[in-house]
Design a protein around this motif. Structure first.
Motif, PDB file in Angstrom:
ATOM      1  N   LEU A  48       0.793  -1.230   0.000  1.00  0.00           N
ATOM      2  CA  LEU A  48       0.000   0.000   0.000  1.00  0.00           C
ATOM      3  C   LEU A  48       0.822   1.275   0.000  1.00  0.00           C
ATOM      4  O   LEU A  48       0.357   2.311  -0.486  1.00  0.00           O
ATOM      5  CB  LEU A  48      -0.926   0.018   1.221  1.00  0.00           C
ATOM      6  CG  LEU A  48      -2.015  -1.035   1.244  1.00  0.00           C
ATOM      7  CD1 LEU A  48      -2.711  -1.033   2.594  1.00  0.00           C
ATOM      8  CD2 LEU A  48      -3.010  -0.807   0.119  1.00  0.00           C
ATOM      9  N   ASP A  91       0.672   8.177  -2.760  1.00  0.00           N
ATOM     10  CA  ASP A  91      -0.633   8.704  -2.358  1.00  0.00           C
ATOM     11  C   ASP A  91      -1.138   8.148  -1.025  1.00  0.00           C
ATOM     12  O   ASP A  91      -2.203   8.521  -0.567  1.00  0.00           O
ATOM     13  CB  ASP A  91      -1.663   8.457  -3.452  1.00  0.00           C
ATOM     14  CG  ASP A  91      -1.819   6.988  -3.801  1.00  0.00           C
ATOM     15  OD1 ASP A  91      -0.931   6.195  -3.439  1.00  0.00           O
ATOM     16  OD2 ASP A  91      -2.826   6.630  -4.437  1.00  0.00           O
ATOM     17  N   LEU A  95      -5.270  -4.257  -2.857  1.00  0.00           N
ATOM     18  CA  LEU A  95      -5.493  -3.054  -3.658  1.00  0.00           C
ATOM     19  C   LEU A  95      -6.958  -2.925  -4.060  1.00  0.00           C
ATOM     20  O   LEU A  95      -7.516  -1.822  -4.037  1.00  0.00           O
ATOM     21  CB  LEU A  95      -4.588  -3.046  -4.890  1.00  0.00           C
ATOM     22  CG  LEU A  95      -3.094  -2.879  -4.597  1.00  0.00           C
ATOM     23  CD1 LEU A  95      -2.288  -2.987  -5.887  1.00  0.00           C
ATOM     24  CD2 LEU A  95      -2.813  -1.563  -3.888  1.00  0.00           C
ATOM     25  N   GLU A  96      -7.599  -4.021  -4.407  1.00  0.00           N
ATOM     26  CA  GLU A  96      -9.011  -3.976  -4.780  1.00  0.00           C
ATOM     27  C   GLU A  96      -9.871  -3.543  -3.598  1.00  0.00           C
ATOM     28  O   GLU A  96     -10.816  -2.769  -3.752  1.00  0.00           O
ATOM     29  CB  GLU A  96      -9.480  -5.336  -5.307  1.00  0.00           C
ATOM     30  CG  GLU A  96     -10.947  -5.356  -5.731  1.00  0.00           C
ATOM     31  CD  GLU A  96     -11.326  -4.263  -6.725  1.00  0.00           C
ATOM     32  OE1 GLU A  96     -12.431  -3.685  -6.584  1.00  0.00           O
ATOM     33  OE2 GLU A  96     -10.526  -3.946  -7.628  1.00  0.00           O
ATOM     34  N   ARG A  97      -9.551  -4.037  -2.428  1.00  0.00           N
ATOM     35  CA  ARG A  97     -10.322  -3.651  -1.234  1.00  0.00           C
ATOM     36  C   ARG A  97     -10.194  -2.152  -0.979  1.00  0.00           C
ATOM     37  O   ARG A  97     -11.160  -1.481  -0.653  1.00  0.00           O
ATOM     38  CB  ARG A  97      -9.822  -4.444  -0.012  1.00  0.00           C
ATOM     39  CG  ARG A  97     -10.732  -4.339   1.161  1.00  0.00           C
ATOM     40  CD  ARG A  97     -12.068  -5.048   0.835  1.00  0.00           C
ATOM     41  NE  ARG A  97     -13.053  -4.713   1.820  1.00  0.00           N
ATOM     42  CZ  ARG A  97     -14.086  -3.890   1.606  1.00  0.00           C
ATOM     43  NH1 ARG A  97     -14.280  -3.370   0.435  1.00  0.00           N
ATOM     44  NH2 ARG A  97     -14.929  -3.614   2.553  1.00  0.00           N
ATOM     45  N   PHE A  98      -8.994  -1.613  -1.155  1.00  0.00           N
ATOM     46  CA  PHE A  98      -8.787  -0.183  -0.955  1.00  0.00           C
ATOM     47  C   PHE A  98      -9.421   0.634  -2.063  1.00  0.00           C
ATOM     48  O   PHE A  98      -9.919   1.729  -1.820  1.00  0.00           O
ATOM     49  CB  PHE A  98      -7.295   0.140  -0.782  1.00  0.00           C
ATOM     50  CG  PHE A  98      -6.858   0.025   0.656  1.00  0.00           C
ATOM     51  CD1 PHE A  98      -6.452   1.148   1.348  1.00  0.00           C
ATOM     52  CD2 PHE A  98      -6.875  -1.193   1.312  1.00  0.00           C
ATOM     53  CE1 PHE A  98      -6.077   1.063   2.687  1.00  0.00           C
ATOM     54  CE2 PHE A  98      -6.511  -1.299   2.648  1.00  0.00           C
ATOM     55  CZ  PHE A  98      -6.107  -0.166   3.335  1.00  0.00           C
ATOM     56  N   ARG A  99      -9.436   0.112  -3.290  1.00  0.00           N
ATOM     57  CA  ARG A  99     -10.150   0.795  -4.381  1.00  0.00           C
ATOM     58  C   ARG A  99     -11.635   0.882  -4.063  1.00  0.00           C
ATOM     59  O   ARG A  99     -12.269   1.893  -4.316  1.00  0.00           O
ATOM     60  CB  ARG A  99      -9.956   0.057  -5.709  1.00  0.00           C
ATOM     61  CG  ARG A  99      -8.740   0.491  -6.454  1.00  0.00           C
ATOM     62  CD  ARG A  99      -8.692  -0.104  -7.856  1.00  0.00           C
ATOM     63  NE  ARG A  99      -7.318  -0.327  -8.198  1.00  0.00           N
ATOM     64  CZ  ARG A  99      -6.691  -1.499  -8.181  1.00  0.00           C
ATOM     65  NH1 ARG A  99      -7.335  -2.598  -7.894  1.00  0.00           N
ATOM     66  NH2 ARG A  99      -5.425  -1.586  -8.470  1.00  0.00           N
ATOM     67  N   ALA A 100     -12.178  -0.195  -3.502  1.00  0.00           N
ATOM     68  CA  ALA A 100     -13.601  -0.209  -3.144  1.00  0.00           C
ATOM     69  C   ALA A 100     -13.908   0.863  -2.096  1.00  0.00           C
ATOM     70  O   ALA A 100     -15.001   1.419  -2.077  1.00  0.00           O
ATOM     71  CB  ALA A 100     -14.012  -1.589  -2.630  1.00  0.00           C
ATOM     72  N   LYS A 117     -12.356   3.606  -2.098  1.00  0.00           N
ATOM     73  CA  LYS A 117     -11.952   4.832  -2.791  1.00  0.00           C
ATOM     74  C   LYS A 117     -10.767   5.502  -2.070  1.00  0.00           C
ATOM     75  O   LYS A 117     -10.724   6.711  -1.898  1.00  0.00           O
ATOM     76  CB  LYS A 117     -13.119   5.792  -2.943  1.00  0.00           C
ATOM     77  CG  LYS A 117     -14.209   5.210  -3.816  1.00  0.00           C
ATOM     78  CD  LYS A 117     -15.330   6.170  -4.034  1.00  0.00           C
ATOM     79  CE  LYS A 117     -16.387   5.679  -4.987  1.00  0.00           C
ATOM     80  NZ  LYS A 117     -16.777   4.326  -4.965  1.00  0.00           N
ATOM     81  N   ALA A 140      -7.180   4.069  -2.552  1.00  0.00           N
ATOM     82  CA  ALA A 140      -5.993   3.979  -3.398  1.00  0.00           C
ATOM     83  C   ALA A 140      -6.401   3.543  -4.795  1.00  0.00           C
ATOM     84  O   ALA A 140      -7.410   2.890  -4.978  1.00  0.00           O
ATOM     85  CB  ALA A 140      -4.990   2.979  -2.819  1.00  0.00           C
ATOM     86  N   ALA A 141      -5.597   3.899  -5.769  1.00  0.00           N
ATOM     87  CA  ALA A 141      -5.929   3.551  -7.164  1.00  0.00           C
ATOM     88  C   ALA A 141      -5.341   2.224  -7.556  1.00  0.00           C
ATOM     89  O   ALA A 141      -4.557   1.640  -6.894  1.00  0.00           O
ATOM     90  CB  ALA A 141      -5.414   4.621  -8.091  1.00  0.00           C
TER      91      ALA A 141
END
Length: 122
Positions: A21, A25, A112-117, A119, A121-122
């Protein structure tokens, strides 16, 4: 820059999360215990908190409630980190103020997908 606090008694889990992570950003900070996490949140509330569902010193639900009780302009998104899908634990965590859960061990795409969900991290 957003800040993420990873609370887990496993240094390996914290290091893997930080490696995945951490970047331009998102700053990842670590706590090995629930009590350390409370102190860190009281001093400077992070934007996201991932809490191990099996901390040795504080139950995750109690930690979530204690963090939510801290006065702060930042209202963090909170995930509970579990080793298996346990609907009762997930529901207790959500009632205490968590937004969701994360299964561990995790890999880069899952985290990363969990953090994208969220909103975050990209």
């Amino acid at each position: 820059m957003k800040r993420c606090l990873f609370v887990d008694d496993s240094s390996v889990i914290r290091k893997v999360a930080k490696r995945i992570l951490g970047g331009s950003d998102l700053t990842v900070i670590e706590a090995a215990t629930g009590l350390d996490a409370i102190e860190m949140c009281a001093a400077d509330m992070p934007d996201v908190i991932v809490i191990d569902g099996a901390l040795p010193d504080v139950q995750a639900v109690d930690l979530i409630r204690r963090i939510r009780a801290i006065e702060s302009v930042v209202k963090p998104q909170i995930l509970v980190s579990l080793v298996e899908v346990d609907v009762a634990s997930i529901m207790k965590a959500k009632r205490a103020g968590a937004q969701g859960y994360l299964l561990k061990p995790f890999n880069r795409p899952q985290l990363l997908e969990r953090f994208r969900a969220l909103k975050i991290a990209a």
